[in-house]
Design a protein around this motif. Structure first.
Motif, short mmCIF file in Angstrom:
data_model
loop_
_atom_site.label_atom_id
_atom_site.label_comp_id
_atom_site.label_asym_id
_atom_site.label_seq_id
_atom_site.Cartn_x
_atom_site.Cartn_y
_atom_site.Cartn_z
N SER A 81 0.97 -0.98 -0.17
CA SER A 81 0.00 0.01 -0.04
C SER A 81 0.86 1.15 -0.08
O SER A 81 2.12 1.06 0.28
CB SER A 81 -0.96 -0.17 1.20
OG SER A 81 -0.09 -0.17 2.39
N ASP A 103 -0.97 4.99 -5.23
CA ASP A 103 -1.73 3.88 -4.66
C ASP A 103 -3.33 4.34 -4.74
O ASP A 103 -4.11 4.25 -3.75
CB ASP A 103 -1.51 3.58 -3.15
CG ASP A 103 -2.40 2.40 -2.72
OD1 ASP A 103 -2.84 1.44 -3.33
OD2 ASP A 103 -2.53 2.35 -1.55
N THR A 104 -3.56 4.92 -6.05
CA THR A 104 -4.97 5.56 -6.23
C THR A 104 -5.77 4.85 -7.32
O THR A 104 -6.59 3.89 -6.89
CB THR A 104 -5.00 7.08 -6.40
OG1 THR A 104 -4.11 7.11 -7.55
CG2 THR A 104 -4.47 7.79 -5.30
N THR A 105 -5.59 5.04 -8.52
CA THR A 105 -6.28 4.55 -9.56
C THR A 105 -5.76 3.14 -10.19
O THR A 105 -4.45 2.88 -10.39
CB THR A 105 -6.27 5.25 -10.95
OG1 THR A 105 -6.60 6.61 -10.49
CG2 THR A 105 -7.15 4.65 -11.84
N PRO A 106 -6.40 1.92 -10.07
CA PRO A 106 -5.84 0.61 -10.37
C PRO A 106 -5.08 0.84 -11.80
O PRO A 106 -5.76 1.34 -12.57
CB PRO A 106 -7.07 -0.25 -10.14
CG PRO A 106 -7.94 0.49 -9.16
CD PRO A 106 -7.80 1.91 -9.39
N ALA A 167 -2.04 -0.43 -6.40
CA ALA A 167 -2.69 -0.20 -7.47
C ALA A 167 -2.24 -0.99 -8.58
O ALA A 167 -3.20 -1.04 -9.56
CB ALA A 167 -2.68 1.36 -7.80
#
Length: 217
Positions: A81, A103-106, A167
C-alpha cells in the motif's frame, strides 16, 4: 502470533523506525485467528480510524518475471500500500519511496522502488537508475527510488528485489483482487499511537470487525 512476527518479520527489517510500536493485524473466524485481509476490508479498517492506531499498511510477496536483453529472470517482489514505507519510517537512499499518490487508480501507477542490493548487483549500481524502465511480468515500470542498504523488505528468508504499488495488483497477480472482499491475500501491519498498546486498541478493532461481519456476512 506477535512473538513470531517480532522474532521474524520485524527482526528482518532493521531499518524501520520504532519497531516496538508496529504490530501485525489478522482477520479471525470462530476457529482461526491468522487470516490475511482482503483489500476492501483493509480500506474499511483504515478509514475507520480506530483509536490508538495511527496507520495501517498491507503487503504481499511473490515472484515476478523480469525481462532483460539477455532473457527473462525471476525476481522477488513485494506489492505494498502507498503508506507502507511511511508506516515503517523507511526513506529512500536514492529517489523516493512509494507514497499514497501511487496507490489511487488501479493500473495507472507503473512505478517501482528497487532494493539497494538489486540496484548494486543486478543494475550495476548505475547512477542514472532513477527513471530507468524495468519490465516486470510484461508491464513496464519506471524506477522512482532505491531503498536503504539495511532495508530488505518484510520477509526474513527472502531478499526482496522490487516494491510495487498495490494499485498495480493486476500486473503482480492475475485478476482483480482489489475489488474482491472475500479474497484474503494481504498481510497487514499497524503503527500504534504513542500511548497505545495492542490490548487498548483491540476493542476498537472488535467494533469495526463486527460491523464488517454484519455488512458483509
Amino acid at each position: 502470533i506477535f512473538s513470531w512476527i517480532e522474532a521474524t518479520l520485524l527482526d528482518a527489517m532493521p531499518g524501520i523506525r520504532d519497531r516496538g510500536s508496529v504490530a501485525a493485524l489478522y482477520g479471525t473466524t470462530s476457529s482461526r485467528d491468522d487470516l490475511s485481509l482482503s483489500y476492501p476490508n483493509y480500506r474499511d479498517l483504515r478509514d475507520a480510524a480506530v483509536p490508538g492506531i495511527d496507520d495501517i499498511a498491507v503487503f504481499s510477496v511473490g515472484a515476478l518475471g523480469w525481462r532483460t536483453e539477455q532473457g527473462a529472470e525471476r525476481v522477488w517482489g513485494e506489492i505494498v500500500s502507498g503508506n507502507f514505507f511511511d508506516l515503517l519510517g523507511v526513506t529512500a537512499a536514492r529517489g523516493r519511496v512509494l507514497t499514497p499518490a501511487d496507490d489511487t487508480t488501479p493500473g495507472a501507477h507503473p512505478v517501482v522502488v528497487v532494493s539497494h542490493r538489486f540496484w548494486q548487483r543486478r543494475l550495476s549500481g548505475r547512477d542514472d537508475v532513477i527513471g530507468q524502465t524495468l519490465v516486470l511480468n510484461t508491464q513496464p515500470f519506471v524506477v522512482v527510488g532505491v531503498t536503504p542498504p539495511d532495508f530488505h523488505g518484510s520477509q526474513p528468508l527472502i531478499a526482496l528485489d522490487v516494491f510495487l504499488p498495490i494499485a498495480m495488483q493486476s500486473s503482480f497477480i492475475p485478476g482483480d483482487r482489489l475489488a474482491q472482499r472475500g479474497s484474503g491475500w494481504l498481510n497487514a501491519l499497524v503503527r500504534l499511537g504513542p500511548e497505545a498498546t495492542r490490548d487498548t486498541v483491540q476493542p476498537g478493532l472488535d467494533v469495526v470487525a463486527a460491523r464488517l461481519a454484519t455488512a458483509h456476512p
